[in-house]
Design a protein around this motif. Structure first.
Motif, PDB file in Angstrom:
ATOM      1  N   ASP A   1       0.834  -1.201   0.000  1.00  9.73           N
ATOM      2  CA  ASP A   1       0.000   0.000   0.000  1.00  9.73           C
ATOM      3  C   ASP A   1       0.865   1.247   0.000  1.00  9.73           C
ATOM      4  OD1 ASP A   1      -2.377  -1.525   0.187  1.00  9.73           O
ATOM      5  OD2 ASP A   1      -1.991  -1.792   2.335  1.00  9.73           O
TER       6      ASP A   1
ATOM      7  N   HIS B   1       0.994   4.080  -2.854  1.00  9.74           N
ATOM      8  CA  HIS B   1       0.740   5.472  -2.504  1.00  9.74           C
ATOM      9  C   HIS B   1       1.919   6.366  -2.899  1.00  9.74           C
ATOM     10  CE1 HIS B   1      -1.444   8.445   0.105  1.00  9.74           C
ATOM     11  NE2 HIS B   1      -0.261   9.030   0.008  1.00  9.74           N
TER      12      HIS B   1
ATOM     13  N   ALA C   1       4.081   8.836   2.592  1.00  7.58           N
ATOM     14  CA  ALA C   1       3.071   7.781   2.522  1.00  7.58           C
ATOM     15  C   ALA C   1       2.971   7.066   3.863  1.00  7.58           C
ATOM     16  CB  ALA C   1       3.429   6.804   1.421  1.00  7.58           C
TER      17      ALA C   1
END
Lengths: 346, 346
Positions: free
Chosen positions: B11, B15, B44
């Motif tokens: 993730d 990002h 992030a």
DNA sequence: TTGTAAGCGTTATCAT
DNA sequence: ATGATAACGCTTACAA
């Protein structure tokens, strides 16, 4: 010397001449396995002294099987007892307890939040003790399940395990009043703390019940530590004998011990000149001379209760705290020899 | 409510519009990353409140970053202090401390061995306290690094952190002798325990140094617990005054406290009728009346030392205990008012 | 009933 | 300087 790699499931499988899944099935009995092959597997496990790698398991099942226990001061026996209770209940359910004693580490809340987020900890049991900012705790609770012990944050219903402090306080104050004491000074805990507030309320209720005005009873604000008991006892007692309180009601044992020390140093006799009562019933209180009259809190049980509460939350198909109110355990008054009628009573 | 999946490195990578390896490089700075992209990654991380999954890390690097702390009784302040020391030193090095309080669980050794083998624990710090069978500990040590605290198993050189009990014992006994005491009874610890043996040896050395025969000094064998102090004090003191010892030398504070209690219950004054000394310098000993003369052991430091010792062993490119002797910290005598010259001396 | 294989979230090795 | 990709050891569909 002992450089042999630890055996993995693969090794066990090979040794037992089955596949890894079969081994897994046997170990968790999560699948059907022929009795004869199951035996082979168990044998291999025994021979190789295999035990499954918990990191891998945790990774897979997304839980650490560990909870944190934040405790401000382990040498405080009240906390030590709670810790034992937590540990006992947790181990019973196969969960490890990680000790977190902030001590002089101010980084704690953030630190624990990180531990929760990194899934090293599935949840946290929090003893605020002599006072943490509620905001810090709430912040922590954002990162994972938190159960409070011996404290509550009014307005936010974090799960909590507490004692009926108010009832205990009322009872012990009633006892003091029944002995005939009328000039009573309270040495209270930090105003921000729920227990301190509850105990004070209890004391005042007892006074009110006699028909007297609770506001007439002086309250000195301490911090639950021994030193403040000493200092505040001085403030209360270092006055002309005629105005001197005949009883000091302390919101915890530590402060009561401090008060006792002051009395000794000031040459005041307890309980002849002044009676002292505490709250907590620490094991050490029984060793003092004179022994302290106090209120017993079931510390070990509170710890166990908290652990179970947290583990239930975690078990609940991975969910959030159930919005039930706090668990309330009850207190009982332990009357010992440090309360006597005030000097000059019949 | 809070059902969002925890963010993973993937993730973060998405990002920050970089690859997972880049994220990993940034987080451990284990590889070169362009400053601008590094920023993106850190951003992030902040935004997503990412923190790396420790189970995955552990799995990869084959270590749990956690050690076990086996302690027989947390309400014993000596152990509580050690625990705090261990915790402090460990956290400093990014290692978690898992609390293991056997209590009523006899399954412990095997249990901990399993924890070691399953890599939930990288090592164990072991406080034997009031006595564990050495064999159990040795058995445990087969499964992983173990550091002993306040105990040693002669013959097997497990790493250990101990105090110079013998020196402390000699010093405190000398003090008692210097006050003029000649009829001294020792209340010793369990014979199987190294500390008990050391302390006894120290006491005897002090007697020998006066030219007297150490064998003439009676030794009662206790178990380091308060109750046995009480019982043995009775045995020692419940005799005609003419034969009664003028001093009770106890091998730890808990037993000294028990002895003190007995004296109170029997109407003997301390130190006028009988002097009492202990060993450990528990915080509670300072609260007693009279205060206990005792030997201070640097408990918290011992804990810290033990933790560092264990962590050094673990750091040592994954190795075995270095065959150095045990770390020895030193003791100091704390003289307080419970020792006075024997009755009838000038 | 048993085995194969695809993840779980990282790290580290390799190409690029 | 960056990005695929193969482990790490386990669980669990899914196939056989």
């Amino acid at each position: 010397m002992n450089n042999r790699r630890r055996p993995t499931m693969k090794d066990v499988a090979k040794h037992a001449r089955v596949s890894v899944s079969t081994v897994s099935y046997v170990l968790n009995d999560s699948g059907p396995v022929a009795p004869e092959r199951r035996e082979r597997v168990l044998d291999a496990v025994r021979v190789l002294e295999y035990s499954p790698n918990e990191s891998a398991r945790s990774l897979k099942r997304r839980s650490a099987s560990a909870i944190g226990l934040v405790v401000p001061d382990l040498t405080n026996q009240f906390f030590a007892l709670i810790a034992e209770g937590v540990q006992g209940a947790a181990i019973e359910r196969g969960v490890l307890v990680v000790l977190c004693a902030p001590e002089a580490t101010p980084l704690t809340e953030a630190h624990h939040a990180k531990l929760l987020r990194s899934q090293r900890l599935d949840g946290v049991i929090y003893l605020t003790g002599t006072g943490t900012l509620p905001t810090a705790v709430l912040e922590l609770a954002r990162s994972g399940p938190v159960v409070l012990v011996d404290e509550q944050i009014p307005g936010f219903d974090l799960p909590a395990v507490v004692c009926d402090s108010r009832r205990g306080a009322r009872a012990v104050a009633r006892h003091v009043l029944e002995q005939g004491h009328r000039r009573i000074t309270v040495i209270g805990g930090p105003v921000a703390m729920w227990t301190a507030e509850q105990r004070l309320a209890g004391y005042r209720e007892a006074v009110a019940a006699t028909g007297a005005d609770p506001d007439s009873m002086p309250v000195l604000v301490g911090d639950y530590r021994q030193d403040s008991g000493f200092a505040l006892a001085r403030r209360a007692l270092d006055v002309p004998a005629a105005h001197r309180p005949t009883a000091l009601v302390c919101a915890n044992d530590l402060m009561a011990i401090g008060a006792l020390e002051y009395c000794k140093s000031a040459g005041l006799r307890v309980p002849e000149d002044v009676s002292i009562v505490g709250f907590d019933d620490l094991p050490v209180s029984a060793l003092l001379t004179p022994r302290l009259t106090t209120v017993r809190q079931p510390a070990r049980e509170m710890g166990a209760e908290a652990a179970n509460c947290l583990l239930d939350i975690l078990a609940k198909d991975d969910g959030n705290p159930l919005p039930s109110g706090p668990a309330v355990l009850s207190t009982s008054v332990e009357i010992r020899e440090s309360v006597a009628p005030p000097a000059g009573s019949p």
